[in-house]
Design a protein around this motif. Structure first.
Motif, mmCIF file in Angstrom:
data_model
loop_
_atom_site.group_PDB
_atom_site.id
_atom_site.type_symbol
_atom_site.label_atom_id
_atom_site.label_comp_id
_atom_site.label_asym_id
_atom_site.label_seq_id
_atom_site.Cartn_x
_atom_site.Cartn_y
_atom_site.Cartn_z
ATOM 1 N N SER A 23 -0.327 7.717 -4.930
ATOM 2 C CA SER A 23 -1.622 8.185 -4.474
ATOM 3 C C SER A 23 -2.017 9.456 -5.233
ATOM 4 O O SER A 23 -1.229 10.396 -5.316
ATOM 5 C CB SER A 23 -1.567 8.480 -2.969
ATOM 6 O OG SER A 23 -2.792 8.996 -2.532
ATOM 7 N N THR A 76 -12.845 1.533 -2.043
ATOM 8 C CA THR A 76 -11.866 0.570 -1.523
ATOM 9 C C THR A 76 -12.489 -0.346 -0.475
ATOM 10 O O THR A 76 -12.153 -1.527 -0.420
ATOM 11 C CB THR A 76 -10.623 1.280 -0.947
ATOM 12 O OG1 THR A 76 -11.017 2.147 0.122
ATOM 13 C CG2 THR A 76 -9.895 2.068 -2.026
ATOM 14 N N LYS A 101 -5.523 5.533 -0.369
ATOM 15 C CA LYS A 101 -4.797 4.277 -0.545
ATOM 16 C C LYS A 101 -5.831 3.159 -0.555
ATOM 17 O O LYS A 101 -6.917 3.301 0.011
ATOM 18 C CB LYS A 101 -3.807 4.045 0.605
ATOM 19 C CG LYS A 101 -2.651 5.023 0.637
ATOM 20 C CD LYS A 101 -1.663 4.700 -0.450
ATOM 21 C CE LYS A 101 -0.440 5.592 -0.358
ATOM 22 N NZ LYS A 101 0.561 5.228 -1.307
ATOM 23 N N ASP A 156 0.827 -1.208 0.000
ATOM 24 C CA ASP A 156 0.000 0.000 0.000
ATOM 25 C C ASP A 156 0.863 1.259 0.000
ATOM 26 O O ASP A 156 0.590 2.212 -0.730
ATOM 27 C CB ASP A 156 -0.875 0.011 1.261
ATOM 28 C CG ASP A 156 -2.345 0.057 0.963
ATOM 29 O OD1 ASP A 156 -2.747 -0.138 -0.186
ATOM 30 O OD2 ASP A 156 -3.104 0.298 1.928
#
Length: 177
Positions: free
Chosen positions: A39, A158, A45, A34
């Protein structure tokens, strides 16, 4: 469970401890991955390590999820060289926010929540924890709330993706048994 042998004064780890260690190690690896991803906006993230926390919650229970999350945050902080930096505290605040919402969900009937809905709750809690810490400590200005729409959108996407991946992982593990 970890326990002491009275005759040898050695600490021994049981199978549960080994499972926690394996999951925490996987979480650390995912957290490092990650951190390596670019980004588009600070704070966005994929949160891949949350998959491991959700898996631990579903397979080993609440206490295991807490341990895996905390070990992952500390381990990633050590390996990234960010232990006790603002980034570490943001990670801890996010993890704490996610765990608080997952704890609240634990108090309600299990049929009310799927793995995916728990993932969405965790993503929202993670965002809330980080934004509250950022507003209160790092960026003491109301302008921080302008980041809420894109961050909330990213957390939803996400959280959904991580929840679906965790669901597939759980189904795969179930098929193996």
């Amino acid at each position: 469970m970890t326990h002491w042998h009275s005759d040898s004064r050695q600490l021994s780890a049981g199978s549960h401890d080994h499972q926690l260690a394996r999951l925490a190690a996987c979480g650390i690896v995912l957290a490092l991955l990650d951190a390596a991803l670019p980004s588009p906006l600070p704070g966005i993230k994929p949160g891949l390590a949350n998959i491991v926390t959700l898996y631990a919650l579903a397979t080993l229970g609440w206490h295991a999820a807490v341990w895996v999350s905390l070990l992952r945050i500390a381990g990633a902080g050590l390996l990234l060289g960010s232990l006790f930096t603002p980034g570490f505290w943001l990670s801890l605040a996010g993890g704490g926010g996610a765990l608080l919402l997952l704890a609240a969900a634990q108090l309600l009937p299990a049929r009310c929540f799927s793995v995916v809905s728990r993932s969405l709750l965790a993503a929202g809690g993670h965002l809330a924890g980080q934004l509250l810490l950022a507003r209160g400590w790092l960026i003491p200005h109301d302008g921080v709330w302008l980041l809420l729409p894109p961050l909330l959108t990213a957390a939803t996407v996400t959280g959904l993706a991580n929840g679906l991946f965790t669901l597939k992982l759980l189904e795969s593990a179930k098929d193996e048994t």
